[in-house]
Design a protein around this motif. Sequence first.
Motif, mmCIF file in Angstrom:
data_model
loop_
_atom_site.group_PDB
_atom_site.id
_atom_site.type_symbol
_atom_site.label_atom_id
_atom_site.label_comp_id
_atom_site.label_asym_id
_atom_site.label_seq_id
_atom_site.Cartn_x
_atom_site.Cartn_y
_atom_site.Cartn_z
ATOM 1 N N UNK A 1 0.814 -1.214 0.000
ATOM 2 C CA UNK A 1 0.000 0.000 0.000
ATOM 3 C C UNK A 1 0.842 1.256 0.000
ATOM 4 N N UNK A 2 1.936 1.237 0.756
ATOM 5 C CA UNK A 2 2.822 2.407 0.806
ATOM 6 C C UNK A 2 3.422 2.692 -0.566
ATOM 7 N N UNK A 3 3.908 1.638 -1.220
ATOM 8 C CA UNK A 3 4.528 1.822 -2.529
ATOM 9 C C UNK A 3 3.506 2.241 -3.579
ATOM 10 N N UNK A 4 2.305 1.664 -3.498
ATOM 11 C CA UNK A 4 1.261 2.038 -4.448
ATOM 12 C C UNK A 4 0.835 3.490 -4.223
ATOM 13 N N UNK A 5 0.742 3.873 -2.951
ATOM 14 C CA UNK A 5 0.336 5.231 -2.617
ATOM 15 C C UNK A 5 1.342 6.289 -3.046
ATOM 16 N N UNK A 6 2.598 5.892 -3.217
ATOM 17 C CA UNK A 6 3.616 6.851 -3.643
ATOM 18 C C UNK A 6 3.401 7.300 -5.079
ATOM 19 N N UNK A 7 2.712 6.476 -5.846
ATOM 20 C CA UNK A 7 2.469 6.799 -7.241
ATOM 21 C C UNK A 7 3.693 6.670 -8.128
ATOM 22 N N UNK A 8 4.745 6.085 -7.604
ATOM 23 C CA UNK A 8 6.001 6.000 -8.357
ATOM 24 C C UNK A 8 6.139 4.695 -9.139
ATOM 25 N N UNK A 9 5.354 3.697 -8.766
ATOM 26 C CA UNK A 9 5.570 2.380 -9.353
ATOM 27 C C UNK A 9 4.249 1.755 -9.813
ATOM 28 N N UNK A 10 4.330 0.980 -10.879
ATOM 29 C CA UNK A 10 3.197 0.187 -11.330
ATOM 30 C C UNK A 10 3.065 -1.037 -10.423
ATOM 31 N N UNK A 11 1.893 -1.664 -10.426
ATOM 32 C CA UNK A 11 1.663 -2.826 -9.559
ATOM 33 C C UNK A 11 2.693 -3.926 -9.800
ATOM 34 N N UNK A 12 3.022 -4.193 -11.056
ATOM 35 C CA UNK A 12 3.977 -5.247 -11.367
ATOM 36 C C UNK A 12 5.351 -4.938 -10.792
ATOM 37 N N UNK A 13 5.753 -3.670 -10.830
ATOM 38 C CA UNK A 13 7.043 -3.280 -10.255
ATOM 39 C C UNK A 13 7.034 -3.489 -8.743
ATOM 40 N N UNK A 14 5.918 -3.129 -8.119
ATOM 41 C CA UNK A 14 5.797 -3.299 -6.664
ATOM 42 C C UNK A 14 5.907 -4.773 -6.288
ATOM 43 N N UNK A 15 5.203 -5.614 -7.027
ATOM 44 C CA UNK A 15 5.228 -7.056 -6.746
ATOM 45 C C UNK A 15 6.637 -7.608 -6.892
ATOM 46 N N UNK A 16 7.334 -7.218 -7.946
ATOM 47 C CA UNK A 16 8.694 -7.715 -8.156
ATOM 48 C C UNK A 16 9.633 -7.269 -7.040
ATOM 49 N N UNK A 17 9.482 -6.016 -6.589
ATOM 50 C CA UNK A 17 10.336 -5.518 -5.502
ATOM 51 C C UNK A 17 10.096 -6.293 -4.217
ATOM 52 N N UNK A 18 8.828 -6.509 -3.877
ATOM 53 C CA UNK A 18 8.517 -7.214 -2.630
ATOM 54 C C UNK A 18 8.886 -8.692 -2.733
ATOM 55 N N UNK A 19 8.692 -9.305 -3.900
ATOM 56 C CA UNK A 19 9.127 -10.684 -4.092
ATOM 57 C C UNK A 19 10.635 -10.819 -3.887
ATOM 58 N N UNK A 20 11.376 -9.846 -4.409
ATOM 59 C CA UNK A 20 12.834 -9.882 -4.271
ATOM 60 C C UNK A 20 13.254 -9.779 -2.815
ATOM 61 N N UNK A 21 12.653 -8.845 -2.068
ATOM 62 C CA UNK A 21 13.031 -8.702 -0.655
ATOM 63 C C UNK A 21 12.596 -9.923 0.152
ATOM 64 N N UNK A 22 11.478 -10.552 -0.259
ATOM 65 C CA UNK A 22 10.965 -11.711 0.482
ATOM 66 C C UNK A 22 11.839 -12.946 0.253
ATOM 67 N N UNK A 23 12.187 -13.198 -1.014
ATOM 68 C CA UNK A 23 12.890 -14.433 -1.336
ATOM 69 C C UNK A 23 14.408 -14.280 -1.446
ATOM 70 N N UNK A 24 14.874 -13.091 -1.808
ATOM 71 C CA UNK A 24 16.310 -12.894 -1.981
ATOM 72 C C UNK A 24 16.957 -12.047 -0.897
ATOM 73 N N UNK A 25 16.138 -11.392 -0.081
ATOM 74 C CA UNK A 25 16.684 -10.574 0.989
ATOM 75 C C UNK A 25 17.150 -9.199 0.495
#
Length: 212
Positions: free
Chosen positions: A184-208
């Motif tokens: 929600x924070x990233x979406x609310x910033x208006x800086x990223x598309x949903x797909x970009x947000x998902x990829x960023x969070x997936x990376x932090x979740x699985x790759x650290x």
Amino acid sequence: MVTAVQKSTAAPAPKRSFREQMHIAREDAIVSAVNRLLAEKGFEAMTVDEVAAEVGIAKASLYKHFPSKEDLAAAAMVRVMDRARAFLDSLDVQRPPLELLRAVARWTMEVQLAGEMPSLPSENSTLRAALTTNKAYVDGLMDVSDRLGGWINAAQADGSLNPALPAIAVLYTLYARACDPVLGFLKGSGLYADEQIIEMVLTTCFDGLKKK
């Protein structure tokens, strides 16, 4: 050798009356409204009056379908659990276990960003107490947890997940993606598309966060 295909003798399902169809359609509309409100504001802030107003029916009519606010919210939680099980059913279980876990995490985030993931109730919520006695919800949760747990164990066995981590910690981490405020924070910033947000969070979740 018998080659003829025998016709089924099972009687066709009885056709629902118009009244029954309307009842089901209204119930579906109620659950959909509850799902949106739970995703938007959570159980404590949601009111029965809001649900009735969104569906366009009187509160007394709503109570004919669901006798309490807890029953309303539980129905929405069961629907999401059913959606999760259907998604798991659609996956190719021959894929590597880590890929399956990433696919599940991606799905939960897609649902949340679409505004269709109910917020989880707080520890002392009356909804949490109601869910513990809701058989459909508990059975669904156990099914999802068992399947994810199997993939977690397999991913740890093949070295694609850290075997030193307790499997339950990994499981809860995956569940947390369904209600991750970072989305929600990233979406609310208006800086990223949903797909970009998902990829960023997936990376932090699985790759650290550590640089490779």
